[in-house]
Design a protein around this motif. Sequence first.
Motif, PDB file in Angstrom:
ATOM      1  N   GLN A   1       0.838  -1.127   0.022  1.00 52.01           N
ATOM      2  CA  GLN A   1       0.005  -0.005  -0.030  1.00 52.01           C
ATOM      3  C   GLN A   1       0.982   1.282   0.034  1.00 52.01           C
ATOM      4  N   ASN A   2       2.010   1.149   0.109  1.00 53.73           N
ATOM      5  CA  ASN A   2       3.084   2.025   0.071  1.00 53.73           C
ATOM      6  C   ASN A   2       2.834   3.308   1.150  1.00 53.73           C
ATOM      7  N   LEU A   3       2.550   2.708   2.415  1.00 52.38           N
ATOM      8  CA  LEU A   3       1.820   3.668   3.576  1.00 52.38           C
ATOM      9  C   LEU A   3       3.219   4.429   4.070  1.00 52.38           C
ATOM     10  N   SER A   4       2.492   5.740   4.333  1.00 50.59           N
ATOM     11  CA  SER A   4       3.446   6.680   5.016  1.00 50.59           C
ATOM     12  C   SER A   4       3.860   6.218   6.217  1.00 50.59           C
TER      13      SER A   4
ATOM     14  N   ASP B   1      21.162  13.911  11.688  1.00 50.66           N
ATOM     15  CA  ASP B   1      19.706  13.751  10.879  1.00 50.66           C
ATOM     16  C   ASP B   1      18.648  13.530  11.876  1.00 50.66           C
ATOM     17  N   GLY B   2      18.784  13.858  13.187  1.00 53.03           N
ATOM     18  CA  GLY B   2      17.671  13.991  14.045  1.00 53.03           C
ATOM     19  C   GLY B   2      17.183  12.718  14.776  1.00 53.03           C
ATOM     20  N   PHE B   3      18.097  11.633  14.501  1.00 54.91           N
ATOM     21  CA  PHE B   3      17.818  10.436  15.426  1.00 54.91           C
ATOM     22  C   PHE B   3      18.215  10.514  16.760  1.00 54.91           C
TER      23      PHE B   3
ATOM     24  N   LEU C   1      15.029   2.596   8.559  1.00 56.56           N
ATOM     25  CA  LEU C   1      15.128   1.817   7.397  1.00 56.56           C
ATOM     26  C   LEU C   1      15.247   2.687   6.276  1.00 56.56           C
ATOM     27  N   LYS C   2      14.957   4.017   6.377  1.00 47.38           N
ATOM     28  CA  LYS C   2      14.811   4.794   5.259  1.00 47.38           C
ATOM     29  C   LYS C   2      15.973   5.579   5.145  1.00 47.38           C
ATOM     30  N   HIS C   3      17.064   5.601   6.002  1.00 45.04           N
ATOM     31  CA  HIS C   3      18.347   6.338   6.290  1.00 45.04           C
ATOM     32  C   HIS C   3      19.441   5.836   5.289  1.00 45.04           C
ATOM     33  N   PRO C   4      20.225   6.436   4.558  1.00 47.42           N
ATOM     34  CA  PRO C   4      21.242   6.092   3.782  1.00 47.42           C
ATOM     35  C   PRO C   4      22.187   5.088   4.385  1.00 47.42           C
ATOM     36  N   LEU C   5      22.438   5.551   5.534  1.00 47.62           N
ATOM     37  CA  LEU C   5      23.374   4.343   6.271  1.00 47.62           C
ATOM     38  C   LEU C   5      22.873   3.047   6.085  1.00 47.62           C
TER      39      LEU C   5
END
Length: 448
Positions: free
Chosen positions: A35-38, A201-203, A223-227
Amino acid sequence: MTKYAIRETALELLTRIGEQGGFSHVLLDREITKQNLSRQDGGLLTEIVYGTLQRRDLIDYYIQPYIAKQKKIKPWVRWLLYMSVYQMIFLERVPDHAIIHEAVEISKKRGHKGISSFMNGVLRNVQRKGTQDIEKIEDPIERIAIETSHPRWLVNRWVEQYGLETTKDMCAANNHHLPMSVRVQTLRIDFQEAVNRLEEDGFKVEKSVLSPQGLVITEGAVLKHPLFLEGYLTIQDQSSMLVAEMMDLSEGMTVLDACSAPGGKTTHIAEKMADKGQVIAYDLHEKKAKLVNNKAEQLQLTSITAGQADSRNLKDMHEAESFDRILLDAPCSGLGVLRGKPDIKYHKKEEDIFALRKIQDELFEPIAPLLKSGGKMVYSTCTVDRHENEEAVKNFLSNHPGFSVDQTFFNELPPSLEGALGLSEFGLQLFPQEWDTDGFFLTRLVKQ
């Protein structure tokens, strides 16, 4: 997206998991991707599904007085009641009237007027009259079972093994969110640099007390972070990270990982050896062995070779005394990972523990001769049952006088584990309530 889409999806998943035995974590991940949920919608869906599953029996106890006269309730209606009551009692963001309204609208859409009236009646009773008091249950085992939604046989078993207080704490911990932890691939990026980049990055992150490569993510979608996307970080529970830390590894060793998928421990072993040496990994399923190779590739590790095999047959594939180190992370009941897979507690039966222990014994036998003299073997499971852990080790040692528990293992444990509840002469049992991890057992054996 329709107005009630998240709740309708939650209901669909709960019915499938609860009635057909689907795996919660697999179905959830698939649905969020499909569903590509936010992040917000995915978070809410996960909260409703996991929360309802975790507290199913308590919610059932709460609503019993209001449904007792109803002869037969369709499974989807029951799950809609459970998830609605879960939101009313345990979540604060949505007001009761909105939850009741949504449940009634979903009932109308999926059923008939009788069902929507029933739904409205039960939920309004919960709102107005509250729920029956758990303290009315006098039997302490029954009370823990219902209050924490664990099957009675399991609570009973744990009370016999660990006593009432430890069991109560463990069952309560199993209903709390497991914080996400990641391992830094320190051959590719400096540990502190990874921390700095995440914090910039605010983590919000905390260093693991069980592994110098571990980080606990207390805030942020890693899971969305470049690292993570570029293979500098990998998801792994802290308890699982302790395995490679305790294998006493050096560069150039030949290591066997007998039950390796999805590859978290395998890749950690390679990192601990600076990717110098050989890590030979197996899994029973070809698809899962591929996952291990993919993970190695993602983390840019070249010392790993993963393939499909039933590890009970490894003595036909390798010479005796071929390996400096062996990891037997054995198939088990998974009763230590209920925080992330709450459906396990409803699907498992007591006899499963004995069936799995038989496999554990069958794996020990052919794998033990593959270890070199003076070599070390780590045995681990993600369960908290003594029959699969201490007793499995005890049984192996009584039949293999050439092996013993490696006493230096206890001296090398991280300082944070001093005074751990689950330390015994046979190894270390981690409980989920102690370090906010999965429940996990590990020990290290040495071959004379």
